[in-house]
Enzyme design. Sequence first.
Site, mmCIF file in Angstrom:
data_model
loop_
_atom_site.group_PDB
_atom_site.id
_atom_site.type_symbol
_atom_site.label_atom_id
_atom_site.label_comp_id
_atom_site.label_asym_id
_atom_site.label_seq_id
_atom_site.Cartn_x
_atom_site.Cartn_y
_atom_site.Cartn_z
ATOM 1 N N ASN A 7 6.659 -3.516 -6.335
ATOM 2 C CA ASN A 7 6.080 -2.199 -6.602
ATOM 3 C C ASN A 7 7.220 -1.208 -6.886
ATOM 4 O OD1 ASN A 7 4.714 0.217 -6.561
ATOM 5 N ND2 ASN A 7 4.126 0.129 -4.389
ATOM 6 N N LYS A 9 6.918 1.814 -7.675
ATOM 7 C CA LYS A 9 6.496 3.189 -7.355
ATOM 8 C C LYS A 9 6.875 4.110 -8.530
ATOM 9 C CE LYS A 9 6.877 2.111 -2.540
ATOM 10 N NZ LYS A 9 6.758 2.613 -1.194
ATOM 11 N N HIS A 92 -3.070 1.936 -2.098
ATOM 12 C CA HIS A 92 -1.762 2.027 -1.443
ATOM 13 C C HIS A 92 -1.764 3.230 -0.500
ATOM 14 C CE1 HIS A 92 2.514 2.607 -0.831
ATOM 15 N NE2 HIS A 92 2.670 1.351 -1.210
ATOM 16 N N GLU A 94 0.319 5.459 0.077
ATOM 17 C CA GLU A 94 0.793 6.724 -0.514
ATOM 18 C C GLU A 94 -0.327 7.411 -1.282
ATOM 19 O OE1 GLU A 94 4.259 5.091 -2.434
ATOM 20 O OE2 GLU A 94 5.194 4.819 -0.473
ATOM 21 N N GLU A 164 -0.041 -3.604 4.853
ATOM 22 C CA GLU A 164 1.166 -2.770 4.884
ATOM 23 C C GLU A 164 1.012 -1.696 5.952
ATOM 24 O OE1 GLU A 164 3.448 -2.588 0.968
ATOM 25 O OE2 GLU A 164 1.735 -1.302 0.651
ATOM 26 N N GLY A 170 8.947 1.857 3.642
ATOM 27 C CA GLY A 170 10.144 2.647 3.340
ATOM 28 C C GLY A 170 10.931 3.129 4.548
ATOM 29 N N SER A 210 9.006 -2.463 4.178
ATOM 30 C CA SER A 210 10.408 -2.707 4.514
ATOM 31 C C SER A 210 10.825 -4.178 4.469
ATOM 32 C CB SER A 210 10.747 -2.096 5.872
ATOM 33 O OG SER A 210 10.691 -0.685 5.787
ATOM 34 N N GLY A 231 8.789 -2.919 -2.108
ATOM 35 C CA GLY A 231 9.071 -1.649 -2.776
ATOM 36 C C GLY A 231 10.574 -1.492 -2.990
ATOM 37 N N GLY A 232 11.214 -0.780 -2.057
ATOM 38 C CA GLY A 232 12.647 -0.457 -2.183
ATOM 39 C C GLY A 232 13.535 -1.633 -2.576
HETATM 40 P P1 PGA Z 1 8.922 -0.701 0.892
HETATM 41 O O1 PGA Z 1 7.556 -0.339 0.153
HETATM 42 O O2 PGA Z 1 9.206 -2.161 0.627
HETATM 43 O O3 PGA Z 1 9.948 0.203 0.265
HETATM 44 O O4 PGA Z 1 8.723 -0.447 2.329
HETATM 45 C C1 PGA Z 1 6.489 -1.234 0.109
HETATM 46 C C2 PGA Z 1 5.289 -0.590 -0.528
HETATM 47 O O5 PGA Z 1 5.116 0.627 -0.390
HETATM 48 O O6 PGA Z 1 4.484 -1.245 -1.185
#
Ligand code: PGA
Length: 249
Positions: A7, A9, A92, A94, A164, A170, A210, A231-232
């Site tokens: 992802n 983002k 998601h 967010e 998640e 994050g 994470s 994500g990151g």
């Molecule tokens: P992250 O994000 O790996 O940076 O924690 C995962 C996500 O939001 O799907």
Amino acid sequence: MKKIIANFKMNKTNSQVKEYIMKLLPRFDRDDVELVLCPPATSLSIANFLLDGSLIKLGAQNLSDEEEGKNTGDISGEMLKDCGASYVIVGHSERRTKFRENGKAINKKIKIALKNRLKVIFCIGESLTDKNLQKTQEVLKAQIEDGLKGLYENELDNIIIAYEPVWAIGSGKTPLLKEIESSMKLIRKTVANDFSNKAGEKIEIVYGGSVDNKNCNSISKLKDVNGLLIGGACLDPINFSQLLRDVKA
Ligand code: PGA
């Protein structure tokens, strides 16, 4: 076969996505891992062009809860499909928090995605407050029930549940492995109760929050985990291709 969903983002312009794919493509040759890249919607077409003929699949990060018409700024399921997406992330955290997406809207989005032959990566997860109040089970159950309301059992073949925990996204923090296991079991049990035992066993579940090069193996090895949502740690193509090489399928 493990699924790894990347992802992006709200990161990367078209030229950055192009550079990313050019670096990733020659470094990814696993046929036991299904890799889904989810760049911003603005880069789906270029990514689709560049990934043509590769094993890598394309996903979008969101879709409208309406099919077409008066929704300025929204992107429909049909449009995403037309740009080459075969997956879409729905619900998601967010979007649930910042854009106040509720269970009803998420359910509508899932139905529209399925109608447009998009596979759904359906995100659920408890907040830190839910966790501290020991409400994780209750929250996950309600999110699953709201999101999957009115679906036929065979439609679950095109749904992947992404567990998640909101507090893990994050933050560099992840739940204990036994906590992930128990949430995965609860998700299977909820799907079994709402649909059938077979559906509960069959549903694909990925973990996100994470995930990095260090913890990806211990998490993906868990029995009930069918893959990872990242994500990151997916944003740097060299680092990410190392993770993709190392992760056990
Ligand atoms: P992250 O994000 O790996 O940076 O924690 C995962 C996500 O939001 O799907």
